[in-house]
Motif scaffolding. Structure first.
Motif, PDB file in Angstrom:
ATOM      1  N   GLY A   1       7.458  -4.620   2.845  1.00 43.23           N
ATOM      2  CA  GLY A   1       6.277  -4.436   3.775  1.00 43.23           C
ATOM      3  C   GLY A   1       5.520  -3.384   3.178  1.00 43.23           C
ATOM      4  N   CYS A   2       6.026  -2.240   3.048  1.00 37.01           N
ATOM      5  CA  CYS A   2       5.211  -1.163   2.397  1.00 37.01           C
ATOM      6  C   CYS A   2       4.666  -1.465   0.974  1.00 37.01           C
ATOM      7  N   SER A   3       5.352  -2.296   0.223  1.00 38.90           N
ATOM      8  CA  SER A   3       5.038  -2.500  -1.289  1.00 38.90           C
ATOM      9  C   SER A   3       3.641  -3.297  -0.943  1.00 38.90           C
ATOM     10  N   ASP A   4       3.609  -4.100  -0.048  1.00 36.21           N
ATOM     11  CA  ASP A   4       2.392  -5.077   0.448  1.00 36.21           C
ATOM     12  C   ASP A   4       1.118  -4.223   0.736  1.00 36.21           C
ATOM     13  N   VAL A   5       1.722  -3.290   1.770  1.00 35.54           N
ATOM     14  CA  VAL A   5       0.616  -2.151   2.114  1.00 35.54           C
ATOM     15  C   VAL A   5       0.107  -1.456   1.008  1.00 35.54           C
ATOM     16  N   THR A   6       0.719  -0.861   0.075  1.00 38.85           N
ATOM     17  CA  THR A   6       0.263  -0.153  -1.150  1.00 38.85           C
ATOM     18  C   THR A   6      -0.461  -0.894  -1.939  1.00 38.85           C
ATOM     19  N   SER A   7      -0.045  -2.251  -2.333  1.00 35.90           N
ATOM     20  CA  SER A   7      -0.943  -3.053  -3.058  1.00 35.90           C
ATOM     21  C   SER A   7      -2.103  -3.345  -2.511  1.00 35.90           C
ATOM     22  N   ALA A   8      -2.320  -3.568  -1.136  1.00 37.35           N
ATOM     23  CA  ALA A   8      -3.518  -3.994  -0.674  1.00 37.35           C
ATOM     24  C   ALA A   8      -4.687  -2.761  -0.585  1.00 37.35           C
ATOM     25  N   LEU A   9      -3.819  -1.645  -0.304  1.00 39.60           N
ATOM     26  CA  LEU A   9      -4.756  -0.494  -0.526  1.00 39.60           C
ATOM     27  C   LEU A   9      -5.140   0.086  -1.815  1.00 39.60           C
ATOM     28  N   LYS A  10      -4.506  -0.323  -2.827  1.00 37.60           N
ATOM     29  CA  LYS A  10      -4.877  -0.196  -4.265  1.00 37.60           C
ATOM     30  C   LYS A  10      -6.086  -0.710  -4.423  1.00 37.60           C
ATOM     31  N   SER A  11      -6.286  -1.898  -4.009  1.00 37.94           N
ATOM     32  CA  SER A  11      -7.393  -3.030  -4.417  1.00 37.94           C
ATOM     33  C   SER A  11      -8.620  -2.513  -3.605  1.00 37.94           C
ATOM     34  N   ASN A  12      -8.339  -1.826  -2.338  1.00 37.71           N
ATOM     35  CA  ASN A  12      -9.373  -1.486  -1.531  1.00 37.71           C
ATOM     36  C   ASN A  12      -9.073  -0.054  -0.987  1.00 37.71           C
ATOM     37  N   PRO A  13      -9.091   1.145  -1.817  1.00 43.31           N
ATOM     38  CA  PRO A  13      -8.490   2.203  -1.741  1.00 43.31           C
ATOM     39  C   PRO A  13      -9.581   3.507  -0.949  1.00 43.31           C
ATOM     40  N   SER A  14     -10.853   3.067  -0.884  1.00 44.49           N
ATOM     41  CA  SER A  14     -11.631   4.347  -0.776  1.00 44.49           C
ATOM     42  C   SER A  14     -11.949   4.834   0.729  1.00 44.49           C
ATOM     43  N   HIS A  15     -11.528   3.819   1.645  1.00 43.33           N
ATOM     44  CA  HIS A  15     -11.945   4.321   3.077  1.00 43.33           C
ATOM     45  C   HIS A  15     -10.739   4.679   3.905  1.00 43.33           C
ATOM     46  N   LEU A  16      -9.550   4.524   3.695  1.00 39.01           N
ATOM     47  CA  LEU A  16      -8.534   5.101   4.639  1.00 39.01           C
ATOM     48  C   LEU A  16      -8.411   6.390   4.504  1.00 39.01           C
ATOM     49  N   ARG A  17      -8.263   7.107   5.714  1.00 40.91           N
ATOM     50  CA  ARG A  17      -8.177   8.499   5.705  1.00 40.91           C
ATOM     51  C   ARG A  17      -6.593   8.850   6.340  1.00 40.91           C
ATOM     52  N   GLU A  18      -6.275   8.120   7.133  1.00 44.16           N
ATOM     53  CA  GLU A  18      -5.019   8.411   7.833  1.00 44.16           C
ATOM     54  C   GLU A  18      -4.138   7.236   7.851  1.00 44.16           C
ATOM     55  N   LEU A  19      -2.782   7.370   7.481  1.00 48.63           N
ATOM     56  CA  LEU A  19      -1.973   6.446   7.523  1.00 48.63           C
ATOM     57  C   LEU A  19      -0.401   6.860   8.271  1.00 48.63           C
TER      58      LEU A  19
ATOM     59  N   LYS B   1       8.258   5.496  -3.127  1.00 50.89           N
ATOM     60  CA  LYS B   1       7.812   5.570  -4.623  1.00 50.89           C
ATOM     61  C   LYS B   1       6.633   4.926  -4.706  1.00 50.89           C
ATOM     62  N   ASN B   2       6.528   3.602  -4.004  1.00 48.92           N
ATOM     63  CA  ASN B   2       5.244   2.790  -3.923  1.00 48.92           C
ATOM     64  C   ASN B   2       4.107   3.741  -3.401  1.00 48.92           C
ATOM     65  N   LEU B   3       4.165   4.087  -2.290  1.00 57.54           N
ATOM     66  CA  LEU B   3       3.181   5.196  -1.747  1.00 57.54           C
ATOM     67  C   LEU B   3       2.709   6.169  -2.542  1.00 57.54           C
ATOM     68  N   SER B   4       3.818   6.821  -3.545  1.00 53.44           N
ATOM     69  CA  SER B   4       3.523   7.853  -4.411  1.00 53.44           C
ATOM     70  C   SER B   4       2.685   7.449  -5.407  1.00 53.44           C
ATOM     71  N   ASP B   5       2.909   6.191  -5.859  1.00 54.33           N
ATOM     72  CA  ASP B   5       1.900   5.713  -7.030  1.00 54.33           C
ATOM     73  C   ASP B   5       0.339   5.682  -6.443  1.00 54.33           C
ATOM     74  N   LEU B   6       0.322   5.087  -5.090  1.00 58.26           N
ATOM     75  CA  LEU B   6      -1.002   5.243  -4.598  1.00 58.26           C
ATOM     76  C   LEU B   6      -1.657   6.419  -4.410  1.00 58.26           C
ATOM     77  N   LEU B   7      -0.759   7.444  -4.006  1.00 57.20           N
ATOM     78  CA  LEU B   7      -1.420   8.659  -3.860  1.00 57.20           C
ATOM     79  C   LEU B   7      -1.811   9.256  -5.171  1.00 57.20           C
ATOM     80  N   MET B   8      -1.358   8.635  -6.308  1.00 62.40           N
ATOM     81  CA  MET B   8      -1.958   9.203  -7.684  1.00 62.40           C
ATOM     82  C   MET B   8      -3.561   8.808  -7.717  1.00 62.40           C
ATOM     83  N   ASN B   9      -3.699   7.611  -7.181  1.00 60.33           N
ATOM     84  CA  ASN B   9      -4.960   6.842  -7.638  1.00 60.33           C
ATOM     85  C   ASN B   9      -6.116   7.954  -7.096  1.00 60.33           C
ATOM     86  N   PRO B  10      -7.039   8.388  -7.794  1.00 63.46           N
ATOM     87  CA  PRO B  10      -8.084   9.168  -7.455  1.00 63.46           C
ATOM     88  C   PRO B  10      -9.267   8.599  -6.575  1.00 63.46           C
ATOM     89  N   GLN B  11      -9.111   7.314  -6.422  1.00 62.60           N
ATOM     90  CA  GLN B  11      -9.957   6.582  -5.413  1.00 62.60           C
ATOM     91  C   GLN B  11      -9.413   6.730  -3.957  1.00 62.60           C
TER      92      GLN B  11
END
Length: 295
Positions: free
Chosen positions: A236-254, A267-277
């Motif tokens: 489930g976490c993988s699905d969340v991070t995948s979704a947020l990678k495609s639309n990353p710019s608005h979320l402020r709290e998770l 680790k999937n979350l860590s990859d997402l946090l590296m995204n500058p967007q």
């Protein structure tokens, strides 16, 4: 009848305004022009109308503005207003909200929703004592909704008038199946919601996957998401991070606390946090089942 006929009606009533108590002009093509003529009549102190029905009359934002202005000028008589089936635009609901704040406003019944959404709104009003369309927030935490209520809330969420920006359904015993119904409704009307809390529901990975369809939508502008103790694993976490990678710019709290994300999920979350967007400001991962957190 069109706006021309409405003009004749209002002109006649101006010459003899004091006796009429109920007026039903539903399902006529009055448009904003016709409603503006009617609004001029509503402003008159001698006009003491109590019930006004204007359902399906092609009224838009301008018509709502004229009605609200007229009723603020002469607020003390009207107790029932039906605007079902019209399109208020972005500011129409706000016009109604401002009107209801007037201490002289005597409106007891205000209808502007689809029939299914109106039933849901009546249930919500009984539980929380407020109209979510006017207050912008809906909190049903701790109420076991069941299939009937979930379907009603879904109807409310997908109504075009719904402009909720905060939805809290913590501990509502929502199942995977019910989460599909709710998230499908949110997907049809995602642009206003800013905060979603589904803490303590049995969503599982399947339910979270349904939610991810909303998160991927480019119209989704969610800023705060809480999925605490929702029976989610690393899948489930993988699905969340995948979704947020495609639309990353608005979320402020998770907040994903209390789920079995494991090392893979983190680790999937860590990859997402590296995204500058990805502009996340607050991340909560309390009581995770992992051996090392490398965020």
């Amino acid at each position: 009848m069109t706006d021309e006929g409405c003009s004749d009606v209002t002109s006649a009533l101006k010459s003899n305004p004091s006796h009429l108590r109920e007026l039903d002009l539903s399902r006529n093509k009055l448009g904003d022009s016709g409603v503006k003529n009617l609004s001029d009549l509503l402003k008159k102190p001698k006009f003491k109308l109590e019930k006004l029905q204007l359902s399906n009359c092609s009224v838009t934002e301008e018509g709502y503005k004229a009605l609200a202005s007229a009723l603020r000028s002469n607020p003390s008589h009207l107790i029932e207003l039906d605007l079902t089936g019209n399109d208020p635009g972005q500011s129409g609901v706000k016009q109604l909200n401002d009107l209801l704040q007037d201490p002289d406003c005597q409106l007891k019944t205000l209808r502007f929703l689809s029939p299914a959404a109106e039933k849901a709104c009546r249930y919500v009003n009984r539980v929380v004592g407020e109209n979510p369309f006017l207050q912008r927030k809906l909190n049903l935490s701790g109420h076991k909704l069941g299939d009937t209520r979930v379907n009603q809330i879904a109807a409310l969420l997908q109504d075009k008038h719904c402009q909720l920006n905060t939805l809290t359904l913590s501990g509502c015993s929502i199942t995977e199946k019910q989460s599909l119904i709710l998230t499908s409704a949110l997907k049809s009307n995602p642009s206003h919601l800013r905060e979603l809390n589904l803490t303590g529901n049995n969503l599982g990975n399947t339910g979270v996957k349904h939610l991810c369809a909303v998160l991927k939508d480019p119209h989704c502008k969610l800023e705060r998401l809480r999925l605490i103790c929702c029976d989610m694993t690393d899948e489930g976490c993988s699905d969340v991070t995948s979704a947020l990678k495609s639309n990353p710019s608005h979320l402020r709290e998770l907040d994903l606390s209390g789920n079995k994300l494991g090392d893979s999920g983190v680790k999937n979350l860590s990859d997402l946090l590296m995204n500058p967007q990805f502009k996340l400001e607050k991340l909560q991962l309390v009581s995770l089942y992992c051996t090392a957190i490398t965020v």
